[in-house]
Motif scaffolding. Sequence first.
Motif, mmCIF file in Angstrom:
data_model
loop_
_atom_site.group_PDB
_atom_site.id
_atom_site.type_symbol
_atom_site.label_atom_id
_atom_site.label_comp_id
_atom_site.label_asym_id
_atom_site.label_seq_id
_atom_site.Cartn_x
_atom_site.Cartn_y
_atom_site.Cartn_z
ATOM 1 N N LEU A 92 0.828 -1.206 0.000
ATOM 2 C CA LEU A 92 0.000 0.000 0.000
ATOM 3 C C LEU A 92 0.863 1.259 0.000
ATOM 4 N N LEU A 93 1.999 1.209 0.707
ATOM 5 C CA LEU A 93 2.911 2.349 0.706
ATOM 6 C C LEU A 93 3.474 2.588 -0.701
ATOM 7 N N ASP A 94 3.852 1.506 -1.359
ATOM 8 C CA ASP A 94 4.351 1.642 -2.741
ATOM 9 C C ASP A 94 3.272 2.244 -3.646
ATOM 10 N N PHE A 95 2.034 1.773 -3.474
ATOM 11 C CA PHE A 95 0.933 2.325 -4.272
ATOM 12 C C PHE A 95 0.761 3.816 -4.005
ATOM 13 N N GLN A 120 -7.409 -2.355 6.787
ATOM 14 C CA GLN A 120 -8.014 -1.160 7.375
ATOM 15 C C GLN A 120 -7.026 -0.418 8.271
ATOM 16 N N ILE A 121 -6.259 -1.183 9.047
ATOM 17 C CA ILE A 121 -5.240 -0.569 9.912
ATOM 18 C C ILE A 121 -4.183 0.139 9.074
ATOM 19 N N CYS A 122 -3.762 -0.504 7.995
ATOM 20 C CA CYS A 122 -2.736 0.101 7.144
ATOM 21 C C CYS A 122 -3.240 1.369 6.471
ATOM 22 N N LEU A 123 -4.493 1.368 6.023
ATOM 23 C CA LEU A 123 -5.070 2.577 5.439
ATOM 24 C C LEU A 123 -5.105 3.705 6.459
ATOM 25 N N PHE A 124 -5.449 3.373 7.694
ATOM 26 C CA PHE A 124 -5.460 4.389 8.758
ATOM 27 C C PHE A 124 -4.060 4.954 8.984
ATOM 28 N N LEU A 125 -3.061 4.075 9.115
ATOM 29 C CA LEU A 125 -1.699 4.526 9.385
ATOM 30 C C LEU A 125 -1.149 5.382 8.244
ATOM 31 N N LEU A 126 -1.411 4.968 7.014
ATOM 32 C CA LEU A 126 -0.918 5.727 5.871
ATOM 33 C C LEU A 126 -1.618 7.080 5.749
ATOM 34 N N SER A 127 -2.879 7.138 6.147
ATOM 35 C CA SER A 127 -3.585 8.420 6.147
ATOM 36 C C SER A 127 -3.056 9.333 7.251
ATOM 37 N N GLU A 128 -2.816 8.746 8.422
ATOM 38 C CA GLU A 128 -2.298 9.540 9.541
ATOM 39 C C GLU A 128 -0.921 10.105 9.209
ATOM 40 N N ALA A 129 -0.116 9.337 8.475
ATOM 41 C CA ALA A 129 1.225 9.782 8.099
ATOM 42 C C ALA A 129 1.219 10.631 6.836
#
Length: 532
Positions: A92-95, A120-129
Amino acid sequence: MRSTVVLGFLGSTLDASKFGPSRWAKWRPTVGLTMHDDLRVDRLILLHGSQHQRLADYVTGDIADVSPETKVEPHILDFDDPWDFEEMYGKLLDFARAYPFDPEAEDYLIHITTGTHVAQICLFLLSEAHFLPGRLLQTQPRRGTIEAAGSWNIIDLDLSRYDSIATRFAADARESTNFLKSGIETRNAGFNAMIDEIEQVAIRSRAPLLLMGPTGAGKSQLARRIYELKRLKRQVKGPLVEVNCATLKGDGAMSALFGHRKGAFTGAAADRAGLLRTADTGVLFLDEIGELGLDEQAMILRAIEDKRFLPVGADKESASDFQLIAGTNRDLAACVTAGTFRDDLYARLNLWTFALPGLAERREDIAPNLDYELDRHAEREGERITFNKEARDRYLAFATGGQAKWPGNFRDLAASVTRMATFSPAGRINLDSVTTEIARLQRLWTGGAAPAADPLAGLLSPDQQDALDPFDRVQLAHVVTVCRASRTLSDAGRTLFAASLRQRSSTNDADRLRKYLARFGLSWGDITAAAG
């Protein structure tokens, strides 16, 4: 008008349904979010695996039926294990890094209802960052209905936008800084700003802290409060180990700090863990760190960076994970230049450096600290001691004035309060007790010698003296001293204004001196009478 773009996973379970009219009686999150009159979706970035292509096509067709203005943009992301956090976050980070987001032109919503919990957790973390530049979108079915659209809600991660949370954070920060100040309502703006910074660093960082300041400025007490604050926040579970490095001398310094093995040297009858090992999972406070030798400094640096060190006489390293707080009354930068302190250790300590001002630089804080010391005396001795008003005003006038030097800083103040409280009759500190204590402090600060006689004593009342600026006090005292050494007002004027006399052909020095003394309500007769 800015476009609204939604990014989310295809729900392999929640978005699935029988391929028939009955599907419209079921809530399907991805289709449902495009069915709201109050949520316009211009573009939907739909993430899914290759194995769910048929479902993705079917959902895309249904979205075209209910929301023709919504453009579905499918993206295939395949995972070996969609429950593997490392794989999910990495892809997801690469995307996110590769996708051409345009926050200036588009508003982004990150749909976190579908996908695995890990997704869902990863989407939250990537949005927060801020790798995903959007707000979170949560959808859910409406209870008790078969409505296909369901309901939606946007979660904004900017906590400052939530009044109740922001208020709680602000209150928590005030409570933490008040805790660091031992509950003392300090009034010095510079000190309060420094405590605010220390509170943030103490909670958010495990890097070493360096507390600089003169002896008695409160470094040890502040270090203990920082430790207690971190304990309250559950950031450390180990002990606070306090070390005065000035007491560690010679060969014993290595053993005390880093421990030793049995037989390492004469007298080493048993293993010794050492203070660094004792501080594991806690806080190590090295007061007067500038007193350590260069060898000890080198090992301290390694222990900070690698969490490992070698006890004396050991062939195997020990480990200890502690946070370091260092204190010093020395100028470590000057010590580095002089070669008595390692520049690499200083560089490591200098990330978070805070210089505590002495008491003489915080005179507005003497009054609240006076009350604090009386409270401490009551806790120690079980007896509440108070000032009468006249005595308190007199003591504060002296303590905050230019005569009070406070070389020992808060230690001097604490000792002074203890003495007055001990000798106070009937639990009240009176004017006699204060007068005696002021004289005692003056003797202590002049090395036991009697302080020089004050030229203004007997001429001005204590209140009049306290009203003088230090500049005027020094100047007036010198004028009075010259007057008393002169036979007449004119003689005194010629002495005081000698430079002016040389620069002018004529002057009335006596009249000039008379007008100067009149500013303070004094006359030549007042001064000579007091001298007699």
